[in-house]
Design a protein around this motif. Sequence first.
Motif, PDB file in Angstrom:
ATOM      1  N   UNK A 148       7.964 -10.168 107.809  1.00  0.00           N
ATOM      2  CA  UNK A 148       9.406 -11.315 107.646  1.00  0.00           C
ATOM      3  C   UNK A 148      10.446 -11.052 107.057  1.00  0.00           C
ATOM      4  N   UNK A 149      10.493 -10.733 106.002  1.00  0.00           N
ATOM      5  CA  UNK A 149      11.851 -10.280 105.615  1.00  0.00           C
ATOM      6  C   UNK A 149      12.758  -9.053 105.912  1.00  0.00           C
ATOM      7  N   UNK A 150      11.326  -8.075 106.428  1.00  0.00           N
ATOM      8  CA  UNK A 150      11.693  -6.822 106.751  1.00  0.00           C
ATOM      9  C   UNK A 150      12.547  -6.453 108.640  1.00  0.00           C
ATOM     10  N   UNK A 151      11.707  -7.955 109.366  1.00  0.00           N
ATOM     11  CA  UNK A 151      12.463  -7.977 110.780  1.00  0.00           C
ATOM     12  C   UNK A 151      12.944  -8.900 111.717  1.00  0.00           C
ATOM     13  N   UNK A 152      13.306  -9.873 110.128  1.00  0.00           N
ATOM     14  CA  UNK A 152      15.042 -10.249 110.089  1.00  0.00           C
ATOM     15  C   UNK A 152      15.576  -9.891 110.988  1.00  0.00           C
ATOM     16  N   UNK A 153      16.648  -8.640 110.661  1.00  0.00           N
ATOM     17  CA  UNK A 153      17.917  -8.095 110.599  1.00  0.00           C
ATOM     18  C   UNK A 153      17.552  -8.153 112.122  1.00  0.00           C
TER      19      UNK A 153
ATOM     20  N   UNK B   9      14.049  -0.385 107.707  1.00  0.00           N
ATOM     21  CA  UNK B   9      13.174  -1.411 108.134  1.00  0.00           C
ATOM     22  C   UNK B   9      12.085  -0.667 106.798  1.00  0.00           C
ATOM     23  N   UNK B  10      11.351   0.436 107.275  1.00  0.00           N
ATOM     24  CA  UNK B  10      10.479   0.797 106.523  1.00  0.00           C
ATOM     25  C   UNK B  10      10.519   0.201 104.458  1.00  0.00           C
ATOM     26  N   UNK B  11      11.829   1.242 104.450  1.00  0.00           N
ATOM     27  CA  UNK B  11      12.422   0.815 102.798  1.00  0.00           C
ATOM     28  C   UNK B  11      12.853  -0.611 102.603  1.00  0.00           C
TER      29      UNK B  11
ATOM     30  N   UNK C 220       2.865  -8.779 102.455  1.00  0.00           N
ATOM     31  CA  UNK C 220       2.781  -8.022 103.325  1.00  0.00           C
ATOM     32  C   UNK C 220       3.068  -8.609 104.337  1.00  0.00           C
ATOM     33  N   UNK C 221       2.524 -10.194 104.360  1.00  0.00           N
ATOM     34  CA  UNK C 221       3.570 -10.550 105.741  1.00  0.00           C
ATOM     35  C   UNK C 221       4.719 -11.124 105.696  1.00  0.00           C
TER      36      UNK C 221
ATOM     37  N   UNK D 245      18.186 -13.259 101.116  1.00  0.00           N
ATOM     38  CA  UNK D 245      17.297 -12.488 100.529  1.00  0.00           C
ATOM     39  C   UNK D 245      17.206 -12.310  98.718  1.00  0.00           C
ATOM     40  N   UNK D 246      18.437 -12.013  98.317  1.00  0.00           N
ATOM     41  CA  UNK D 246      18.668 -11.827  97.035  1.00  0.00           C
ATOM     42  C   UNK D 246      18.617 -12.803  95.731  1.00  0.00           C
ATOM     43  N   UNK D 247      18.173 -14.233  96.858  1.00  0.00           N
ATOM     44  CA  UNK D 247      17.399 -15.080  95.972  1.00  0.00           C
ATOM     45  C   UNK D 247      15.886 -14.797  96.109  1.00  0.00           C
TER      46      UNK D 247
END
Length: 303
Positions: A119-124, A67-69, A114-115, A160-162
């Motif tokens: 958002x992308x970090x917490x989706x998984x 998540x941090x990464x 940052x938001x 995510x890639x796009x």
Amino acid sequence: ILTILGNSAVLATAAKRSSLLKSPELLTVNLAVADVGMAISMYPLAIASAWNHAWLGGDASCMYYALMGFLFGVCSMMTLCAMAVIRFLVTNSSKTNSNKITKNTVRILIAFIWLYSLLWAILPLVGWGYYGPEPFGISCTIAWSKFHNSSNGFSFILSMFLLCTVLPALTIVACYLGIAWKVHKAYQEIQNIDRIPNAAKLEKKLTLMAVLISVGFLSSWTPYAAASFWSIFNSSDSLQPIVTLLPCLFAKSSTAYNPFIYYIFSKTFRREIKQLQCCWGWRLHFFSTDTSAENPVSMMWSG
């Protein structure tokens, strides 16, 4: 060590001259914050796992590390994208219009970055995508290998890639190509003048510094992105551990480059570095360009 010391110097000099910072320089500070955050939150755990020859802490620490990464990686990418767009707008606008990019505008942009990254970090964590260990087993990231047999995972990685890689990278390239064309046309117009105006020289230097920062980040992460993309459609066993390990290490080295680029291109940063006083009394000479005995320079760092 280089990441923490170098970017701490960037933050210390920024704090010292905070009232003099221009609006675009706040993005440089944000990039240093992301680099320091990645180094402090991730690298010690990865180093300890490397010495242990296996991941430490189980699933909880693996999810935290990944998540941090992801958070700091997306933040760095979007910050570089914002830097490119602002440099493009400043270069292609009149002086009056360029002044409209205020500090408050950039602060709002940084908050959005940052938001967006969070958002992308917490989706998984909430079920779209997965986090898991790297194939070599001593760090964690997005579980790329799970995506070739999961529609849920594949839709996440494609989105995510796009949105976090391809579009920001294309935006960066397009902006700097536009700046290069603008600078080229400007130099053509003044080619008969013996002395190029200082403003044009400064603009060229700032653009070159921003380009090098972006190139350093993108080139560091490209091998890792290629290895990860391969594992989406193929088994992780098809790649030797060393093939997945080296791109990962090279990608994380991107956090150490920027302070050296600032030092080479910014006289202000060099001057501030020489004036920093460290509460621990550390004296560092490796940033000095003059090592002669007649004129020793002591580099002192602020905590």
